[in-house]
Motif scaffolding. Structure first.
Motif, PDB file in Angstrom:
ATOM      1  N   LYS A 229      51.085  74.274  23.559  1.00 12.19           N
ATOM      2  CA  LYS A 229      49.669  74.261  23.952  1.00 12.19           C
ATOM      3  C   LYS A 229      49.543  74.732  25.399  1.00 12.19           C
ATOM      4  O   LYS A 229      49.196  73.956  26.296  1.00 12.19           O
ATOM      5  N   HIS A 231      47.395  76.469  26.957  1.00 14.96           N
ATOM      6  CA  HIS A 231      46.066  76.680  27.524  1.00 14.96           C
ATOM      7  C   HIS A 231      45.852  75.747  28.706  1.00 14.96           C
ATOM      8  O   HIS A 231      46.306  74.588  28.702  1.00 14.96           O
ATOM      9  N   TRP A 232      45.137  76.230  29.713  1.00 13.06           N
ATOM     10  CA  TRP A 232      44.969  75.451  30.940  1.00 13.06           C
ATOM     11  C   TRP A 232      44.245  74.133  30.689  1.00 13.06           C
ATOM     12  O   TRP A 232      44.445  73.158  31.440  1.00 13.06           O
TER      13      TRP A 232
END
Length: 289
Positions: A229, A231-232
């Motif tokens: 995962k 994503h920021w």
């Protein structure tokens, strides 16, 4: 911090410390030679990961079942001093040789030679009275190192081939665990952190074991997010959740720190490990041609 550095330097110049320092310098030089010669960043990850494997074993035999004791005479607290001896042994001694063996794909004869060297060092430490066996025996060391060096060679081949995501996550978790412990090692052994859990009759032992578990948990959470995962949003949420856990433990008087900068360092370690893990995840994702 400066006062502690002066204290460490004072202890290094006298007592048992020199017997740990001499092999430490030799093995660090061996590590530097290996990394410079091979110029492969995957070896950096493997080094941290092999240190973690040695650390996992130490959690069981050393911290929980008190297999042996070290006397480097660096720290005033006996348990922290004992822990520091184990840290040097597993973090720099055996791990550096494991990387050397794996990087140059050394054969069984060289492995036996290194095993004999470590068993010899163990007996020398016993003779110098800087090390004491409780229920452990040098024979166990020899058998363990044979398996350990073999694991290092196989692990490196898997990394060179471009590892599967799960294997990459396991490797990255080992890397993150070791990096966590490195960042907070000096403040921890200086008595700047305390975890009041009353698991054992020694508060220092409580603190070390809780920190190891905490580093392991945070390390694999970060490894999972970095691998699956990236994503920021997920990265930010995980960091915030970890920091929130500190606040909760502080509020319940479980996590106690001496100075404000100790807390900032503990929190900064999450960012150091996170960004390092993101970088090395990309390194591990690339198969070598």
């Amino acid at each position: 911090m400066y006062s502690y550095i002066l204290l460490i330097r004072q202890h290094i110049m006298a007592g048992n410390t020199v017997w740990f320092l001499i092999p430490g310098i030799i093995f660090v030089l061996l590590l530097v030679f290996t990394l410079l010669k091979k110029k492969d960043m995957k070896l950096v990850v493997l080094y941290f990961s092999m240190s973690a494997i040695a650390g996992f074993l130490e959690i069981v035999i050393f911290f929980l079942f008190e297999s042996y004791e070290y006397y480097p005479q660096v720290w005033n607290d006996w348990y922290y001093d004992n822990t520091f001896g184990a840290y040097l042994s597993q973090r720099f001694f055996v791990s550096s040789v494991a990387i050397f063996v794996a990087a140059f794909n050394l054969g069984f004869g060289f492995i036996l030679l290194f095993i004999a060297m470590f068993v010899g060092i163990e007996y020398a430490f016993l003779a110098l009275k800087v090390y004491k066996l409780n229920w452990w025996h040098p024979t166990y060391t020899a058998i363990g190192l044979l398996i350990y060096f073999y694991i290092g060679k196989v692990w490196y081949r898997c990394l060179l081939d471009g590892s599967y995501r799960f294997f990459r996550m396991f490797t990255l978790g080992c890397f993150a665990f070791t990096l966590y412990t490195d960042v907070i090692a000096i403040p921890t052994l200086s008595g700047h952190y305390e975890f009041a859990v009353d698991w054992f009759d020694n508060p220092s032992r409580d603190t070390v074991i809780v920190i190891l578990i905490y580093c392991l948990t945070r390390g694999y959470l970060i490894a999972f997010v970095c691998c699956y995962k990236r994503h920021w949003v997920y990265l930010s949420f995980l960091t915030a959740a970890i920091w929130l856990s500190y606040i909760v433990l502080i509020q319940f008087d479980i996590f106690i720190y001496k100075h404000l900068w100790d807390l900032w360092l503990f929190a900064a370690s999450d960012l150091i490990v996170l960004f390092s893990s993101l970088y090395f995840n990309r390194v591990l994702s690339r198969p070598d041609k």
